[in-house]
Design a protein around this motif. Structure first.
Motif, PDB file in Angstrom:
ATOM      1  N   GLY A   1       0.809  -1.205   0.000  1.00  0.00           N
ATOM      2  CA  GLY A   1       0.000   0.000   0.000  1.00  0.00           C
ATOM      3  C   GLY A   1       0.843   1.255   0.000  1.00  0.00           C
ATOM      4  O   GLY A   1       2.037   1.227   0.317  1.00  0.00           O
ATOM      5  N   THR A   2       0.226   2.372  -0.359  1.00  0.00           N
ATOM      6  CA  THR A   2       0.902   3.670  -0.365  1.00  0.00           C
ATOM      7  C   THR A   2      -0.047   4.732   0.172  1.00  0.00           C
ATOM      8  O   THR A   2      -1.279   4.583   0.112  1.00  0.00           O
ATOM      9  N   VAL A   3       0.525   5.807   0.677  1.00  0.00           N
ATOM     10  CA  VAL A   3      -0.250   6.973   1.100  1.00  0.00           C
ATOM     11  C   VAL A   3       0.486   8.220   0.615  1.00  0.00           C
ATOM     12  O   VAL A   3       1.713   8.281   0.675  1.00  0.00           O
ATOM     13  N   ASN A   4      -0.265   9.179   0.082  1.00  0.00           N
ATOM     14  CA  ASN A   4       0.331  10.382  -0.493  1.00  0.00           C
ATOM     15  C   ASN A   4      -0.385  11.617   0.016  1.00  0.00           C
ATOM     16  O   ASN A   4      -1.611  11.613   0.201  1.00  0.00           O
ATOM     17  N   LEU A   5       0.364  12.682   0.188  1.00  0.00           N
ATOM     18  CA  LEU A   5      -0.177  13.982   0.546  1.00  0.00           C
ATOM     19  C   LEU A   5       0.375  15.011  -0.428  1.00  0.00           C
ATOM     20  O   LEU A   5       1.584  15.131  -0.600  1.00  0.00           O
ATOM     21  N   ALA A   6      -0.537  15.739  -1.090  1.00  0.00           N
ATOM     22  CA  ALA A   6      -0.128  16.761  -2.063  1.00  0.00           C
ATOM     23  C   ALA A   6      -0.715  18.107  -1.662  1.00  0.00           C
ATOM     24  O   ALA A   6      -1.851  18.190  -1.180  1.00  0.00           O
ATOM     25  N   LEU A   7       0.064  19.159  -1.856  1.00  0.00           N
ATOM     26  CA  LEU A   7      -0.379  20.522  -1.618  1.00  0.00           C
ATOM     27  C   LEU A   7      -0.335  21.272  -2.940  1.00  0.00           C
ATOM     28  O   LEU A   7       0.730  21.372  -3.562  1.00  0.00           O
ATOM     29  N   ARG A   8      -1.488  21.774  -3.367  1.00  0.00           N
ATOM     30  CA  ARG A   8      -1.582  22.456  -4.664  1.00  0.00           C
ATOM     31  C   ARG A   8      -1.937  23.919  -4.441  1.00  0.00           C
ATOM     32  O   ARG A   8      -2.823  24.247  -3.653  1.00  0.00           O
ATOM     33  N   ARG A   9      -1.249  24.787  -5.173  1.00  0.00           N
ATOM     34  CA  ARG A   9      -1.535  26.225  -5.106  1.00  0.00           C
ATOM     35  C   ARG A   9      -1.742  26.771  -6.509  1.00  0.00           C
ATOM     36  O   ARG A   9      -0.931  26.524  -7.414  1.00  0.00           O
ATOM     37  N   VAL A  10      -2.833  27.488  -6.694  1.00  0.00           N
ATOM     38  CA  VAL A  10      -3.090  28.189  -7.952  1.00  0.00           C
ATOM     39  C   VAL A  10      -2.307  29.487  -7.915  1.00  0.00           C
ATOM     40  O   VAL A  10      -2.618  30.399  -7.137  1.00  0.00           O
ATOM     41  N   THR A  11      -1.272  29.563  -8.722  1.00  0.00           N
ATOM     42  CA  THR A  11      -0.384  30.729  -8.700  1.00  0.00           C
ATOM     43  C   THR A  11      -0.950  31.921  -9.468  1.00  0.00           C
ATOM     44  O   THR A  11      -0.673  33.071  -9.134  1.00  0.00           O
TER      45      THR A  11
END
Length: 521
Positions: free
Chosen positions: A155-165
């Motif tokens: 299994g895997t776990v991911n955390l992403a942070l996205r910003r609209v520039t």
């Protein structure tokens, strides 16, 4: 003037006139005030209900009012944003059914002749992701997955942070961990270079016991025309490759052509999908893919089976892959995928049953389960809608009946004037749901008599109705909420009978020569 209380001496009519006159007065108060009228002209009655107008300066232009409304709407949208997670998920269950067509011939004495074929689940995959809006520009995305194949899994776990520039792009940073691949650190950037050209760049570092494995992926895309996109992809690192593709998507079809040079996969692929213009959004598709791994031909179809569900089936025939049947169900933001491996060889019987079996099964389910369920659901939704609007309809009916009583004297004078000039006389008029189809004889017609309010709208031997629902006309109300309605008028002009049936939102202008009823019929 029709509803003015001083026009009516009868106490009962005077009371009803006061109620209707107050409604007219409320509309007049909105339309006479420039600020309120500007709000109503731009956004309708719902715009007047937005909180915050009371603190606004009175003397503003429509443009300033629009900006203020958009600001208030944005604040409300930000409050909603905090509650939205946009969950997405996929469940895939791989089934090995090769024993049905490629049954292993055992010569052992304990083998039972003619036994039941062995069908097993040999792999599963579950993934889920949720989005957590932090601000209007920042979003956190949490995702995870679990996979198993022939008893081995991870299994895997991911955390992403996205910003609209900006309006032209966004950036994303991703952190991940798993029990098979180790920690992951990645970054992704999207940017519109021109209105017709954009680029996506992605890089990552995969940490494992073997060391650090870097990877870079770049995609260049350009609008070739209104319906066609061209893509060029370069991938370096794990499974390095170069890929180019052309995608053409129109209202009736979807076409893709792709070529890839890479390690270990090099192939040429072409697919075509035809979209039927029906309510069920039916699509049929076919594709051919050939490369170092062999050749695969796929064909299938998908169809919308309910408001939020799409069911599809695809048959895959290839060398050396054999024959497989892939069933996919999309339910809102969830996807359920069932790849069924039927045989490792190219057997005509497997291809036949993979093609005909799902079709027969779907038709049976459609007739026995889906259609009755959808029909019952529509009836239930309509019943709920009618129940929720019952009090409002009762009030509208009372207002319409009161308006008709107040119209009697005016209608009498209009008829006298029209008769003196052989003008337009409305003999009968009905509004609501008409049942004309023999297959719908079991349904009940729901109509109201609108002869008086329609005659009241006649002026100079003409009746003109604009392109809007007729339930809002004086003396009208909606007798069948949520159902299709029409207006049927029988009228006399120049002593000749005429008749017309008009849709609820269709414009109507009478008299017309085409409405004339021939004496012979």
């Amino acid at each position: 003037m029709l509803y003015h209380p001083d026009k009516h001496r009868d106490p009962e009519l005077k009371t009803q006139a006061e109620q209707l006159f107050n409604l007219v007065h409320e509309a007049y108060q909105v339309l006479r005030e420039p600020q309120a009228r500007a709000i109503y002209d731009i956004y309708g009655k719902r715009g007047l209900d937005v909180e915050g107008w009371e603190v606004m300066e009175r003397k503003r232009t429509p443009a300033e009012i629009r900006e203020e409304y958009e600001r208030l709407q944005k604040e409300r949208e930000e409050r909603r944003l905090q509650q939205r997670t946009n969950p997405k998920g996929t469940i895939s269950v791989g089934i090995d059914a090769t024993d049905i067509f490629d049954q292993y011939e055992e010569d052992y004495e304990d083998a039972s002749a003619g036994g039941v074929p062995h069908v097993e689940i040999n792999k599963m995959h579950i993934s889920q992701s949720i989005e957590a809006p932090l601000t209007t520009k920042d979003t956190a995305i949490l995702s995870g997955s679990l996979s198993t194949h022939n008893g081995n899994g991870g299994g895997t776990v991911n955390l992403a942070l996205r910003r609209v520039t900006s309006a032209k792009g966004w950036g994303e940073v991703e952190l991940g961990a798993g029990d098979t691949h180790g920690p992951l650190l990645g970054m992704k950037i999207f940017r519109n270079l021109t209105p017709r050209f954009f680029v996506t760049a992605q890089c990552g570092l995969q940490f494992s016991t073997r060391g650090v494995r870097p990877g870079v992926t770049t995609v260049l895309a350009r609008h070739l025309d209104k319906n066609t996109m061209g893509y060029l992809q370069w991938r370096w690192g794990i499974q390095s490759s170069m890929n180019t593709s052309i995608v053409r998507d129109t209202k009736s079809s979807h076409f893709t052509f792709a070529m890839q040079l890479g390690i270990p996969h090099t192939f040429v692929m072409m697919s075509y999908q035809y979209k039927f213009q029906d309510d069920d959004q039916t699509k049929i598709k076919g594709s051919v893919k050939s490369g170092f791994f062999g050749t695969v031909v796929e064909y299938g179809a998908e169809r919308k089976i309910s408001r939020h569900s799409v069911l599809g089936a695809t048959v895959s025939v290839g060398v050396p892959q054999g024959v497989s049947l892939k069933i996919k169900l999309n339910r809102a933001s969830q996807t359920y995928f069932f790849p069924i491996h039927l045989t490792d060889q190219l057997l005509p019987s497997a291809v036949f049953y993979a093609t005909v079996g799902p079709l027969v099964f779907y038709l049976a389910i459609q007739q026995l389960i889906i259609r009755p369920y959808v029909r019952a659901q529509k009836e239930q939704d309509l019943e709920k809608q009618q129940e929720s609007s019952a009090s409002n309809i009762a009030r509208k009916k009372q207002e319409a009946e009161a308006a008709i009583m107040l119209m009697q004297e005016s209608v009498r004078r209009i008829i006298e004037t029209e008769e003196s000039r052989l003008g337009l006389i409305v003999l009968n008029a009905w509004y609501g749901k008409f049942v004309t189809d023999n297959s719908r004889k079991h349904e009940k017609a729901k109509v109201i008599d609108v002869t008086v309010p329609l005659q009241c709208l006649v002026k100079d031997s003409k009746l003109i109705l604009t392109e809007a629902t007729k339930s809002g006309l004086p003396g009208f109300y909606d007798p069948c909420v949520g159902e299709e309605k029409s207006l049927k008028v029988l009228y006399q002009f120049r002593g000749v009978m005429h008749q017309v049936l008009s849709g609820d939102t269709e414009p109507l202008r009478i008299p017309k020569q085409s409405h004339r009823i021939d004496a012979d019929t």
